[in-house]
Design a protein around this motif. Structure first.
Motif, mmCIF file in Angstrom:
data_model
loop_
_atom_site.group_PDB
_atom_site.id
_atom_site.type_symbol
_atom_site.label_atom_id
_atom_site.label_comp_id
_atom_site.label_asym_id
_atom_site.label_seq_id
_atom_site.Cartn_x
_atom_site.Cartn_y
_atom_site.Cartn_z
ATOM 1 N N GLY A 145 1.293 18.267 -48.634
ATOM 2 C CA GLY A 145 0.908 18.274 -47.460
ATOM 3 C C GLY A 145 0.793 16.716 -46.871
ATOM 4 N N PRO A 146 0.411 16.662 -45.607
ATOM 5 C CA PRO A 146 0.354 17.601 -44.571
ATOM 6 C C PRO A 146 1.994 18.187 -44.096
ATOM 7 C CG PRO A 146 0.068 15.642 -43.624
ATOM 8 C CD PRO A 146 -0.162 15.298 -45.059
ATOM 9 N N TRP A 147 2.821 17.271 -44.446
ATOM 10 C CA TRP A 147 4.203 17.719 -44.199
ATOM 11 C C TRP A 147 5.156 17.835 -45.289
ATOM 12 C CZ3 TRP A 147 3.472 19.547 -39.474
ATOM 13 C CH2 TRP A 147 2.558 18.887 -38.669
ATOM 14 N N LEU A 148 6.087 18.244 -45.043
ATOM 15 C CA LEU A 148 7.278 18.480 -46.140
ATOM 16 C C LEU A 148 7.455 17.023 -46.977
ATOM 17 C CD1 LEU A 148 9.680 20.949 -44.327
ATOM 18 C CD2 LEU A 148 7.952 21.540 -46.007
ATOM 19 N N CYS A 149 7.174 15.913 -46.206
ATOM 20 C CA CYS A 149 7.785 14.983 -46.964
ATOM 21 C C CYS A 149 6.378 14.036 -46.793
ATOM 22 C CB CYS A 149 8.909 13.987 -46.121
ATOM 23 S SG CYS A 149 10.482 14.627 -46.306
ATOM 24 N N GLY A 150 5.280 14.610 -47.256
ATOM 25 C CA GLY A 150 3.951 14.102 -47.277
ATOM 26 C C GLY A 150 3.410 13.687 -45.760
ATOM 27 N N ASP A 151 3.082 12.356 -45.532
ATOM 28 C CA ASP A 151 2.416 12.282 -44.335
ATOM 29 C C ASP A 151 3.266 12.002 -43.114
ATOM 30 O OD1 ASP A 151 -0.081 11.956 -45.545
ATOM 31 O OD2 ASP A 151 0.112 9.969 -45.988
ATOM 32 N N ASN A 152 4.756 11.993 -43.631
ATOM 33 C CA ASN A 152 5.646 11.912 -42.374
ATOM 34 C C ASN A 152 6.236 12.936 -41.696
ATOM 35 O OD1 ASN A 152 7.480 10.282 -40.671
ATOM 36 N ND2 ASN A 152 8.940 10.229 -42.255
ATOM 37 N N PHE A 153 6.178 13.557 -40.447
ATOM 38 C CA PHE A 153 6.651 14.624 -39.865
ATOM 39 C C PHE A 153 8.012 14.303 -39.604
ATOM 40 C CE2 PHE A 153 7.858 16.799 -36.003
ATOM 41 C CZ PHE A 153 7.561 18.109 -36.260
ATOM 42 N N THR A 154 8.970 15.379 -40.084
ATOM 43 C CA THR A 154 10.228 15.285 -39.981
ATOM 44 C C THR A 154 10.974 16.215 -39.051
ATOM 45 O OG1 THR A 154 10.814 16.269 -42.044
ATOM 46 C CG2 THR A 154 10.354 13.946 -42.199
#
Length: 206
Positions: A145-154
């Protein structure tokens, strides 16, 4: 390269592409295609022989299939960092979960929605195995988290949250730890709100 033209319907997966375009903050044209005769017309089948939306024209280039369109746009407009670069180690997780959402997850959701029963002894014949296994695996995607690639929303988060949010709203996917928070955070992005408002405002026209 000329401009971007999206063929869509406000009650379709094309909402994901509108969201993607809003994330990129690029100018684009929307052509609304009505379900029924318009979408199955000879004129539109020149754009997409399947007679389905969305379809994106980027200059002379045609891209269909929602995950392909989102992936294309993320790579074509890298400034907004909606896809890790090829040499970034996070690219592996990005591709893994993007294809998982577009393949096993969507297939599992569709099967459950339509009441398709996969006999346990035939589970290895379908890409998702079983519905519960698919959701168990999806929970693993959210551990970092928070996103699939850690802190980076993709773009992978955009596609996954769209699929998951719709399935939860329809009562297909039950609440599991992290699911609702993940979807809510994604849908709260200004680009998502703009895209949804634009589509909602055009439902009567299309």
């Amino acid at each position: 390269m000329h401009g971007l033209t999206l063929y869509s319907n406000p009650q379709s997966r094309g909402r994901m592409v509108h969201w993607m375009l809003e994330e990129l903050q690029v100018s684009y044209e929307t052509i609304w295609i009505r379900y029924g005769d318009d979408m199955k017309s000879d004129a539109y089948r020149v754009i997409n022989p399947m007679g389905k939306v969305p379809a994106l024209m980027h200059g002379d280039l045609l891209i269909t299939e929602c995950p392909a369109i989102c992936a294309y746009l993320a790579d074509r407009f890298p400034r907004h960092r909606l896809a890790p670069p090829v040499d970034d180690p996070r690219r592996a997780a990005y591709l893994r979960w993007f294809f998982f959402a577009a393949g096993p997850l969507e297939q599992a959701i569709t099967a459950r929605k339509l009441g398709w029963k996969v006999p346990p002894e035939r589970a290895r014949m379908v890409g998702f195995g079983s519905f519960d296994e698919t959701l168990d695996t999806l929970q693993q995607a959210m551990l970092g988290g928070p996103w699939l690639c850690g802190d980076n929303f993709t773009a992978a988060d955009l596609y996954l949250s769209s699929q998951l949010g719709w399935a939860m709203q329809e009562g297909i996917v039950p609440e599991r730890p992290g699911f609702a928070d993940y979807v809510a955070a994604a849908f709260a992005r200004p680009a998502a709100e703009r895209a949804n408002a634009f589509n909602d405002a055009n439902i009567a026209e299309a």
